[in-house]
Design a protein around this motif. Structure first.
Motif, PDB file in Angstrom:
ATOM      1  N   PRO A  86       0.816  -1.222   0.000  1.00  0.00           N
ATOM      2  CA  PRO A  86       0.000   0.000   0.000  1.00  0.00           C
ATOM      3  C   PRO A  86       0.848   1.270   0.000  1.00  0.00           C
ATOM      4  O   PRO A  86       0.460   2.270  -0.603  1.00  0.00           O
ATOM      5  N   LEU A  87       2.019   1.231   0.653  1.00  0.00           N
ATOM      6  CA  LEU A  87       2.911   2.397   0.611  1.00  0.00           C
ATOM      7  C   LEU A  87       3.381   2.642  -0.818  1.00  0.00           C
ATOM      8  O   LEU A  87       3.443   3.785  -1.284  1.00  0.00           O
ATOM      9  N   GLY A  88       3.715   1.563  -1.547  1.00  0.00           N
ATOM     10  CA  GLY A  88       4.151   1.678  -2.934  1.00  0.00           C
ATOM     11  C   GLY A  88       3.051   2.157  -3.864  1.00  0.00           C
ATOM     12  O   GLY A  88       3.337   2.801  -4.874  1.00  0.00           O
ATOM     13  N   LYS A  89       1.810   1.836  -3.532  1.00  0.00           N
ATOM     14  CA  LYS A  89       0.696   2.342  -4.338  1.00  0.00           C
ATOM     15  C   LYS A  89       0.532   3.846  -4.137  1.00  0.00           C
ATOM     16  O   LYS A  89       0.207   4.578  -5.071  1.00  0.00           O
ATOM     17  N   LEU A  90       0.760   4.277  -2.925  1.00  0.00           N
ATOM     18  CA  LEU A  90       0.630   5.707  -2.632  1.00  0.00           C
ATOM     19  C   LEU A  90       1.740   6.497  -3.326  1.00  0.00           C
ATOM     20  O   LEU A  90       1.479   7.524  -3.961  1.00  0.00           O
ATOM     21  N   VAL A  91       2.975   6.046  -3.198  1.00  0.00           N
ATOM     22  CA  VAL A  91       4.120   6.676  -3.885  1.00  0.00           C
ATOM     23  C   VAL A  91       5.067   5.559  -4.310  1.00  0.00           C
ATOM     24  O   VAL A  91       5.524   4.782  -3.477  1.00  0.00           O
ATOM     25  N   ASN A  92       5.341   5.471  -5.598  1.00  0.00           N
ATOM     26  CA  ASN A  92       6.238   4.434  -6.107  1.00  0.00           C
ATOM     27  C   ASN A  92       7.625   4.609  -5.523  1.00  0.00           C
ATOM     28  O   ASN A  92       8.193   5.699  -5.557  1.00  0.00           O
ATOM     29  N   GLN A  93       8.178   3.519  -4.988  1.00  0.00           N
ATOM     30  CA  GLN A  93       9.473   3.597  -4.323  1.00  0.00           C
ATOM     31  C   GLN A  93      10.599   3.950  -5.289  1.00  0.00           C
ATOM     32  O   GLN A  93      11.525   4.672  -4.938  1.00  0.00           O
ATOM     33  N   LYS A  94      10.516   3.480  -6.552  1.00  0.00           N
ATOM     34  CA  LYS A  94      11.583   3.716  -7.522  1.00  0.00           C
ATOM     35  C   LYS A  94      11.438   5.047  -8.241  1.00  0.00           C
ATOM     36  O   LYS A  94      12.408   5.606  -8.738  1.00  0.00           O
ATOM     37  N   ASP A  95      10.222   5.528  -8.324  1.00  0.00           N
ATOM     38  CA  ASP A  95       9.970   6.793  -9.019  1.00  0.00           C
ATOM     39  C   ASP A  95       8.903   7.558  -8.254  1.00  0.00           C
ATOM     40  O   ASP A  95       7.711   7.290  -8.380  1.00  0.00           O
ATOM     41  N   LYS A 128       7.564  10.214  -8.626  1.00  0.00           N
ATOM     42  CA  LYS A 128       6.611  11.002  -9.411  1.00  0.00           C
ATOM     43  C   LYS A 128       5.406  10.158  -9.827  1.00  0.00           C
ATOM     44  O   LYS A 128       4.477  10.658 -10.460  1.00  0.00           O
ATOM     45  N   LYS A 129       5.461   8.874  -9.488  1.00  0.00           N
ATOM     46  CA  LYS A 129       4.352   7.972  -9.803  1.00  0.00           C
ATOM     47  C   LYS A 129       3.684   7.519  -8.512  1.00  0.00           C
ATOM     48  O   LYS A 129       4.312   7.439  -7.472  1.00  0.00           O
ATOM     49  N   GLY A 130       2.396   7.197  -8.621  1.00  0.00           N
ATOM     50  CA  GLY A 130       1.648   6.731  -7.459  1.00  0.00           C
ATOM     51  C   GLY A 130       0.409   7.576  -7.238  1.00  0.00           C
ATOM     52  O   GLY A 130       0.186   8.599  -7.885  1.00  0.00           O
ATOM     53  N   LEU A 131      -0.422   7.125  -6.289  1.00  0.00           N
ATOM     54  CA  LEU A 131      -1.706   7.788  -6.052  1.00  0.00           C
ATOM     55  C   LEU A 131      -1.544   9.216  -5.528  1.00  0.00           C
ATOM     56  O   LEU A 131      -2.294  10.116  -5.918  1.00  0.00           O
ATOM     57  N   LEU A 132      -0.578   9.419  -4.635  1.00  0.00           N
ATOM     58  CA  LEU A 132      -0.426  10.764  -4.056  1.00  0.00           C
ATOM     59  C   LEU A 132       0.107  11.778  -5.074  1.00  0.00           C
ATOM     60  O   LEU A 132      -0.443  12.886  -5.185  1.00  0.00           O
ATOM     61  N   PRO A 133       1.157  11.448  -5.860  1.00  0.00           N
ATOM     62  CA  PRO A 133       1.568  12.385  -6.918  1.00  0.00           C
ATOM     63  C   PRO A 133       0.446  12.614  -7.938  1.00  0.00           C
ATOM     64  O   PRO A 133       0.276  13.734  -8.435  1.00  0.00           O
ATOM     65  N   PHE A 134      -0.311  11.566  -8.235  1.00  0.00           N
ATOM     66  CA  PHE A 134      -1.436  11.697  -9.156  1.00  0.00           C
ATOM     67  C   PHE A 134      -2.486  12.640  -8.581  1.00  0.00           C
ATOM     68  O   PHE A 134      -3.052  13.484  -9.282  1.00  0.00           O
ATOM     69  N   LEU A 135      -2.723  12.512  -7.266  1.00  0.00           N
ATOM     70  CA  LEU A 135      -3.689  13.399  -6.606  1.00  0.00           C
ATOM     71  C   LEU A 135      -3.222  14.851  -6.694  1.00  0.00           C
ATOM     72  O   LEU A 135      -4.016  15.749  -7.009  1.00  0.00           O
ATOM     73  N   LYS A 136      -1.950  15.079  -6.424  1.00  0.00           N
ATOM     74  CA  LYS A 136      -1.434  16.450  -6.478  1.00  0.00           C
ATOM     75  C   LYS A 136      -1.623  17.050  -7.868  1.00  0.00           C
ATOM     76  O   LYS A 136      -2.011  18.223  -8.020  1.00  0.00           O
ATOM     77  N   ASN A 137      -1.380  16.234  -8.870  1.00  0.00           N
ATOM     78  CA  ASN A 137      -1.562  16.685 -10.253  1.00  0.00           C
ATOM     79  C   ASN A 137      -3.039  16.912 -10.571  1.00  0.00           C
ATOM     80  O   ASN A 137      -3.420  17.879 -11.246  1.00  0.00           O
TER      81      ASN A 137
END
Length: 847
Positions: free
Chosen positions: A387-396, A398-407
């Motif tokens: 679930p942490l990786g879904k929220l913010v991708n560990q390798k990038d 800029k990917k994940g639910l939280l960066p997507f939300l900000k955008n």
């Protein structure tokens, strides 16, 4: 126009009318959700208030509604016409046997959208008529090519029919070749059609499910057998979620890694043309992580609010299941359903499955182990990292639910939302990113530190690549610094960190909920997924914390494994005694339960099986027993060979003896052998030693793990020079008829590893109660396993073969008699190696 009204007093008794008025008054005249309990005259005699809403809506707490009860819901404006939402709920609950009434606030008038489901007397099965279907001259003998009449099959059908008629639990051991599938299918079909009551059939293996769905059930779609509907029910995660698929199609660049795109594109293309939306229909072997991105999941589902609800593959499958007479499922799905029903007290409503009262459990010898794994806990760091990786991708990042939300916030940055969007982007979002880095490091460090501490505690035995070690949490261990400083303290700290992160996620969720409706609609899909991650993290925290809490009847242990310089650690627990749980989850709540398998008895008694599964806790009159011998002539078709002059399995010369004798044995059988082991280590060692020799002799050597189970078995069936080396799961569920399998080789008696944590805890519990753990537990478990292994050999009346046991303890130890007496009555040779091999050669000369 107002709907026609009935007088409420014709449906609800006077005292209850007053109680409903009080409930509506207490809610300020707003909508109320109540559940009514009918009396013997089907009048509502009691009510419970479950929710209060506003003037236009109220939460519908459907999981609390049982068969025969009634949802009662008021319309404050006095117009009793059901809304679309009312119709949807009434349709769903009506199919489950629940009524739906709409009333006005004065409780003077009522509109019965769905009336109470009235109990009807059951029509009992006619055992004579059903038996005649199986007898010579019956419809099955006429329609099924090569049909064979078996008296034992009729006996089983009668026992199953009696269990349906008398609401009992039938335990039936049916030897290989009895034809148990038809023996329970016929009563189930006639019962479900005559009484309009669903029957669930649960199996442990996919092989048996497929046999039922694609062979046995179609065989019964014939004249003189009533028309019925059967459905194979799969778990929710087997279906694609169209909402997720659409999100990834349009916004995937913000959510997935480059290396996963190719598979995902294929899945999205398939989603547009698939018939049932299940993973089995996908003609591509996909990475588990990729499928997880699109799979249907309960905590990410908005049901009726979802734009794809009417097209949803999962709900389409569930609607199909709710209209079926026979449901075919697996044991894990059954246990998951029973656990959910126990938690929600929903035995008369839909949980994972639609409601049912009659269950047939085939391959029932697996019930205890499946129940243990489903009620127990297995926790790795991935429970938190996913679930942490879904929220913010560990390798990038800029990917994940939280960066997507900000955008995505830019799309809802209206003036009315200004303060909220600023709070999210400049306040909560940066905090979440920082805290997520901290918690990721905390997870990694916690699991790594505990791994090192446990490994050090057990004297650094954890050296070999791929080796697995297990450390049981005992009273002695609880008093050590390892537990207090290295395990408990670190887990508590990690739980606190997760808790604080969840609090911040709740703050984000609350902020999104304060946005205007249009903005909430734009962010709805993201909101669902972020909320799901929050829920999973919170559940993970609770499960992790439960591991450090001591509970009665619970065995706890830590598993360590090393592979290619990576470490793996899991925290596990399981009930020591599953019998009380099975009684509470299963036996107390269902009218008819059929438990059947070829291996349920030890020395012709069900005592061990009953004690392990909780059957011994039921009244005697509720249980029936039947032992049916196989119709096969084992004395002429088979032979048991036990050389008595080889080394004991724990002797240093045993491996050498095994290699030498296997070489001789395979030469006599000309391949055609299944070699069963009790450990992967011995399997690998023997396979590596013998493969070069056997290959040079022209034999095909197959090993479990080198290919998937299905492919291995197909190769084994089709290549009569093959030898299959296998362990554990290959002791059962294999059906190889004909001369492709003529020798089953048991390398050693299948005793469970005594220091396996759950086995150790169970044997200790038996000893503490004054029992003998070897004779009361270890021996019976091994006998049942050996019976399963033996059962791989003779699968038809034409089969011939030998079971060769390279463990002389079965001949030299007193307990060996228990093994022999529990096996079919085949000719048994217990002599020195030279004599046994002569007998073996003579047997195969008579091919």
């Amino acid at each position: 126009m107002n709907t026609t009204k009935w007088f409420a007093k014709d449906f609800i008794i006077q005292n209850t009318l007053s109680a409903i008025k009080d409930a509506i008054s207490n809610a300020g005249g707003n909508e109320v959700f109540l559940i009514g309990k009918p009396d013997e005259n089907y009048m509502i005699a009691d009510i419970e208030v479950y929710a209060m809403g506003n003037k236009n809506a109220v939460p519908a707490i459907l999981r609390e509604v049982k068969h025969g009860e009634v949802i009662i819901h008021n319309h404050p404006n006095g117009n009793l016409t059901p809304s679309e939402e009312d119709i949807e709920v009434a349709s769903e609950m009506g199919s489950l046997g629940a009524g739906f009434y709409i009333i006005n606030n004065e409780v003077e008038y009522l509109y019965p959208v769905v009336k109470i489901a009235k109990e009807h007397p059951y029509e009992k099965l006619d055992c004579v008529m059903l038996s005649n279907l199986l007898r010579p001259g019956g419809i099955l003998s006429v329609t099924i090519p090569g049909y064979e009449y078996r008296e034992s099959q009729v006996d089983m059908l009668t026992s199953v029919s009696d269990a349906f008629n008398n609401d009992t639990v039938a335990t039936i051991e049916a030897g290989t070749g009895t034809g148990k599938s038809l023996a329970y299918l016929l009563p189930a079909i006639f019962w479900t059609v005559k009484n309009k009551e669903r029957v669930v059939i649960s199996t442990n293996t996919i092989n048996l499910q497929e046999q039922l769905m694609y062979k046995d059930i179609p065989t019964l779609k014939i004249e003189n057998i009533p028309n019925f509907k059967s459905v194979l029910v799969k778990g929710r995660n087997n279906y694609i979620c169209l909402r997720k698929a659409q999100n990834l199609q349009f916004e995937g660049d913000m959510l997935i890694e480059e290396r996963e795109k190719k598979q995902l594109i294929h899945i999205l293309s398939w989603a547009e043309k698939t018939r049932d939306g299940s993973k089995a229909d996908l003609n591509l072997l996909v990475n588990d992580n990729v499928w997880e991105m699109v799979q249907s999941e309960a905590d990410q589902c908005t049901r009726l609010k979802c734009n794809f609800y009417n097209k949803c593959f999962f709900y389409s499958a569930r609607r199909n299941a709710s209209s079926a007479d026979i449901l075919v499922i697996n044991h894990h799905l059954l246990m998951a359903d029973l656990v959910l029903r126990k938690e929600t007290r929903g035995y008369d409503s839909t949980a994972i499955l639609p409601p049912f009262k009659r269950i047939i459990i085939d391959e029932a010898h697996n019930l205890e182990s499946v129940a243990t794994s489903n009620i127990g806990l297995s926790f790795s760091r991935m429970r938190i990292l996913k679930p942490l990786g879904k929220l913010v991708n560990q390798k990038d990042n800029k990917k994940g639910l939280l960066p997507f939300l900000k955008n995505k916030i830019k799309d809802v940055d209206f003036q009315c939302n200004k303060d909220i969007t600023v709070d999210i982007t400049e306040g909560i979002y940066p905090q979440l990113l920082d805290m997520r880095i901290e918690i990721y490091a905390c997870v990694t460090n916690t699991f790594s530190d505990i791994f090192e501490s446990v490994n050090s505690y057990i004297n650094n035995k954890f050296l070999e690549n791929g080796t697995e070690l297990k450390l049981r949490i005992t009273d002695e261990l609880l008093s050590t610094p390892l537990w207090s400083d290295s395990i408990e303290k670190k887990i508590r700290h990690l739980c606190t960190e997760i808790h604080n992160f969840v609090i911040l996620l709740n703050k984000l969720i609350a902020a999104i909920e304060r946005l205007d409706k249009e903005s909430r609609d734009i962010l709805s899909s993201l909101f669902i997924d972020i909320t799901s991650c929050k829920t999973r993290l919170n559940t993970a925290k609770n499960d992790l914390f439960s591991f450090i809490r001591s509970e009665e009847n619970l065995c706890r242990w830590i598993e360590l494994r090393s592979y290619n310089d990576n470490f793996f650690i899991k925290f596990c627990n399981a009930p020591i005694d599953i019998s009380n749980a099975l009684k509470a989850y299963l036996f107390d709540n269902y009218r008819t339960i059929i438990l059947t398998s070829a291996t349920l008895t030890i020395d012709n008694t069900f005592t061990f099986y009953q004690k392990n599964t909780g059957l011994h806790l039921l009244p005697e009159k509720r249980i029936t027993e039947l032992i049916l011998s196989s119709p096969f002539d084992y004395k002429s078709q088979s032979m048991i060979c036990i050389p008595t002059d080889i080394s004991d399995p724990d002797d240093s010369y045993y491996k050498k003896d095994l290699v030498e004798n296997l070489s001789k044995l395979i030469a006599i059988t000309d391949g055609r052998s299944l070699v069963l082991f009790t450990s992967y280590r011995l399997l690998n060692d023997i396979f590596d030693m013998l493969k070069p020799y056997f290959t040079g002799q022209g034999y095909t050597c197959l090993k479990q793990g080198e290919d998937n189970r299905h492919n291995l078995l197909e190769t084994f069936k089709n290549d009569k020079t093959s030898i299959l080396f296998a362990t554990d799961s290959f002791w059962e569920g294999i059906d190889v008829k004909g001369d492709a399998l003529e020798c089953v080789i048991i390398t050693r008696l299948p005793f469970k590893v005594p220091n396996e944590p759950i086995i150790e805890a169970r044997t200790e519990a038996i000893e503490m109660k004054g029992g003998n753990s070897f004779y009361d537990y270890s021996l019976p478990v091994a006998v049942l396993k050996l019976k399963q292994g033996f059962g791989r050999l003779i699968r038809s009346k034409e089969d011939r073969g030998v079971v060769f046991i390279f463990d002389r303890r079965i001949a030299t130890k007193s307990y060996g008699k228990v093994f022999i007496k529990s096996l079919p009555k085949a000719k048994c040779i217990k002599k020195n190696t030279e004599h046994v091999f002569k007998e073996l050669e003579n047997f195969f000369k008579r091919r």
